[in-house]
Design an enzyme around this catalytic site. Structure first.
Site, short mmCIF file in Angstrom:
data_model
loop_
_atom_site.label_atom_id
_atom_site.label_comp_id
_atom_site.label_asym_id
_atom_site.label_seq_id
_atom_site.Cartn_x
_atom_site.Cartn_y
_atom_site.Cartn_z
N TRP A 80 -44.75 53.96 22.53
CA TRP A 80 -45.39 53.71 21.61
C TRP A 80 -45.81 52.26 21.02
O TRP A 80 -46.73 51.67 20.55
CB TRP A 80 -45.57 54.59 20.43
CG TRP A 80 -44.12 54.72 19.67
CD1 TRP A 80 -43.09 55.39 19.89
CD2 TRP A 80 -43.88 53.67 18.68
NE1 TRP A 80 -42.08 54.83 19.11
CE2 TRP A 80 -42.37 53.96 18.24
CE3 TRP A 80 -44.72 52.67 17.97
CZ2 TRP A 80 -42.10 53.32 17.28
CZ3 TRP A 80 -43.95 52.12 16.92
CH2 TRP A 80 -42.70 52.25 16.53
N TRP B 42 -53.60 57.95 2.03
CA TRP B 42 -52.68 57.80 3.16
C TRP B 42 -52.06 56.85 3.44
O TRP B 42 -50.93 56.45 3.90
CB TRP B 42 -53.54 58.36 4.46
CG TRP B 42 -52.75 58.35 5.84
CD1 TRP B 42 -53.00 57.35 6.71
CD2 TRP B 42 -52.04 59.24 6.36
NE1 TRP B 42 -52.01 57.50 7.90
CE2 TRP B 42 -51.59 59.03 7.60
CE3 TRP B 42 -51.47 60.44 6.04
CZ2 TRP B 42 -50.83 59.69 8.47
CZ3 TRP B 42 -50.69 61.20 6.61
CH2 TRP B 42 -50.17 60.58 8.15
N ASN C 129 -61.39 55.66 13.72
CA ASN C 129 -59.89 56.19 13.40
C ASN C 129 -60.03 57.58 14.67
O ASN C 129 -58.56 57.49 15.24
CB ASN C 129 -59.79 56.95 12.05
CG ASN C 129 -58.43 57.37 11.82
OD1 ASN C 129 -57.50 56.57 11.89
ND2 ASN C 129 -58.36 58.63 11.70
N TRP D 281 -49.18 54.86 15.04
CA TRP D 281 -48.58 55.11 16.13
C TRP D 281 -47.82 56.08 16.10
O TRP D 281 -47.70 56.60 17.16
CB TRP D 281 -48.31 53.56 16.63
CG TRP D 281 -49.58 53.05 17.35
CD1 TRP D 281 -50.42 52.15 16.64
CD2 TRP D 281 -49.96 52.92 18.53
NE1 TRP D 281 -51.32 51.63 17.67
CE2 TRP D 281 -51.22 52.28 18.74
CE3 TRP D 281 -49.68 53.70 19.91
CZ2 TRP D 281 -51.89 51.83 20.06
CZ3 TRP D 281 -50.12 53.63 21.02
CH2 TRP D 281 -51.34 52.68 21.15
N TRP E 100 -39.31 56.92 28.46
CA TRP E 100 -40.77 56.32 28.44
C TRP E 100 -40.62 55.61 30.13
O TRP E 100 -39.60 55.16 30.20
CB TRP E 100 -40.70 55.01 27.62
CG TRP E 100 -40.73 55.57 26.17
CD1 TRP E 100 -39.72 55.26 25.25
CD2 TRP E 100 -41.80 56.38 25.70
NE1 TRP E 100 -40.09 56.05 23.97
CE2 TRP E 100 -41.30 56.40 24.24
CE3 TRP E 100 -42.91 56.75 25.70
CZ2 TRP E 100 -41.91 57.26 23.38
CZ3 TRP E 100 -43.63 57.38 24.89
CH2 TRP E 100 -43.28 57.64 23.71
N GLU F 232 -57.83 59.37 2.07
CA GLU F 232 -57.68 58.47 3.25
C GLU F 232 -56.99 57.22 2.45
O GLU F 232 -56.13 56.62 3.01
CB GLU F 232 -58.63 57.96 4.02
CG GLU F 232 -59.44 59.36 4.62
CD GLU F 232 -58.44 60.05 5.64
OE1 GLU F 232 -57.69 59.34 6.41
OE2 GLU F 232 -58.32 61.09 5.43
#
Length: 458
Positions: free
Chosen positions: A363, A281, A345, A386, A309, A278
């Site tokens: 988003w 990441w 998370n 996101w 959208w 992680e």
């Protein structure tokens, strides 16, 4: 003859331990002026949100105490870096300026111009690798391009030499004569009208000392079961170190080596690898930001530029922001965010998916809300994550992967402990009906995605 000082310019590295710029300044042997420049003026830099400002205030106060205990002072200045830094060099007569590198587009450009200007004036200017395990240009594909998928990126990272050992915190810092400093209180980083930060104060102790206590508590209490419980929001199984990394109260090198050293049982060692992935990441997201500096404003995958959208409906958007959607797992997450400045998370993915795919809201609207509400609002992680949920990002979840918040609750919060904690009125007449039909809105999202596939070659 009085030795000219070294300036150490702090940004997202609010620590004295494993701080390469500070370490190099101590090694240089001249008096040191440690300063933090609150730059909310330079073009291209993103102003921090309200929760981040709260954290910054308290982290700077803690850092000032750490420096004072070592014989130094934290100098505070506010303004555009390209104006304020040369002014401080002139005030102090500094012959060197050291800092740790940043990776966003605008910040890199600012730093490069400052470095060139200082060197033109015969002032030493050096930047250091401090806040990522591997800098973006050092982990590339075989043909020299940036990775777009995490797994091969992480495999290539692990194939490199182990991350360096952390530098020790200096026991003494020769602070010399400190120049004038702003008052931290005068910066107005704390909310006052109203003071909405009660939950943050209840949840966090910003600063380097608090970061180390938190890391040790995670290793002692949660690491052994990390992988099996990390997706359960009611279980205290995650490290909650994200704001510590965001503000640099701990470095990834300290976390890497400390976790490995403290993980002694077979279960701890196995889970340590999952946890450190992680941290990797985060490196990956910064790798993306380095090569795609408009990550917070543009789709990484241009095919999503044609996505239809919906214009955000005020009622629906406010219901999502305030945790009043009538979907318990979503509402619990949004209330946790408001109270603590973070969100589990797994629930971040669920709440983001609901906004993007059940409400069909861009988003970027959600990313901006999180940017303002998160104490760990990070210029790489926030937009990259996101975009991952939206399907528009690097190594993204496919758009048709739509998190069903009811099924997610059944799987990860079976006891409803998490939902009940944040929604005391759950199950009563005071809790609202769902603002949207999950099945119908899921199909509408898939229909909208057909436009991307048809017109954007998604």
């Amino acid at each position: 003859m009085t030795e000219t000082p070294t300036l150490v310019w702090l940004r997202d590295d609010l620590r004295v331990g494993d701080n390469p710029a500070l370490h190099a300044a101590v090694e240089r042997g001249h008096p040191i002026v440690v300063f933090y420049l609150h730059d909310d003026e330079s073009e291209g830099l993103r102003a921090i949100g309200g929760a981040s400002a709260w954290w910054l205030h308290h982290s700077l106060a803690a850092l000032a105490d750490e420096l004072e205990s070592r014989g130094s002072t934290l100098v505070l200045r506010r303004g555009a870096a390209e104006k304020e830094l040369p002014r401080l060099v002139k005030e102090t007569g500094a012959s060197a300026v050291y800092w740790n590198r940043r990776y966003g587009g605008a910040s890199r450009e600012i730093d490069a111009r400052i470095k060139a200007s200082l060197r033109d004036d015969e002032v030493e200017a050096h930047s250091f690798h401090a806040n990522l395990l591997h800098e973006p240009w050092t982990v590339q594909t075989g043909d020299g391009r940036p990775f777009r998928v995490f797994t091969p990126f992480w495999k290539a990272s692990l194939a490199k030499d182990d991350p360096r050992e952390p530098y020790p915190a200096p026991k003494k810092i020769d602070g010399g004569t400190a120049p004038a400093s702003d008052s931290l209180d005068d910066w107005g980083l704390l909310p006052t009208a109203p003071d909405w930060a009660g939950g943050l104060r209840e949840t966090w102790t910003p600063g380097e000392e608090g970061a180390w206590k938190q890391l040790d508590a995670f290793i002692d209490d949660s690491l052994e079961d990390y992988e099996s419980h990390r997706d359960e929001p009611a279980v205290d199984a995650t490290s909650r170190l994200s704001p510590r990394l965001r503000w640099g109260e701990l470095s990834p090198f300290q976390i890497w080596h400390h976790v490995r050293a403290r993980a002694t049982t077979a279960a701890q060692k196995k889970n340590a690898s999952a946890f450190l992935r992680e941290v990797g990441w985060r490196d990956f997201n910064y790798n993306i930001l380095f090569h795609f500096p408009d990550l917070a404003s543009k789709n990484f995958r241009p095919s999503f530029d044609v996505f239809p959208w919906e214009k955000p409906k005020k009622r629906e958007l406010e219901a999502w922001q305030e945790g009043r959607t009538g979907i318990p797992l979503v509402d619990a997450g949004m209330r946790e965010l408001w109270h603590t400045g973070v969100m589990h998370n797994r629930i971040r993915m669920v709440t983001a998916s609901f906004l993007i795919k059940n409400l069909l809201i861009d988003w970027r609207v959600g990313e901006e809300w999180f940017w303002d509400c998160l104490v760990d609002a990070d210029e790489a992680n926030n937009p990259a994550n996101w975009q991952w949920v939206a399907g528009s990002g690097a190594d993204a979840a496919p758009y048709f992967r739509i998190f069903n918040p009811v099924l997610q609750a059944d799987k990860f919060d079976k006891s409803r402990r998490y939902q009940s904690k944040w929604i005391p009125e759950l199950g009563t007449d005071d809790y609202p009906e769902p603002i949207v039909d999950l099945k119908k809105s899921r199909q509408e999202a898939l229909d909208a995605y057909e436009v991307v596939k048809r017109e954007g070659n998604g």
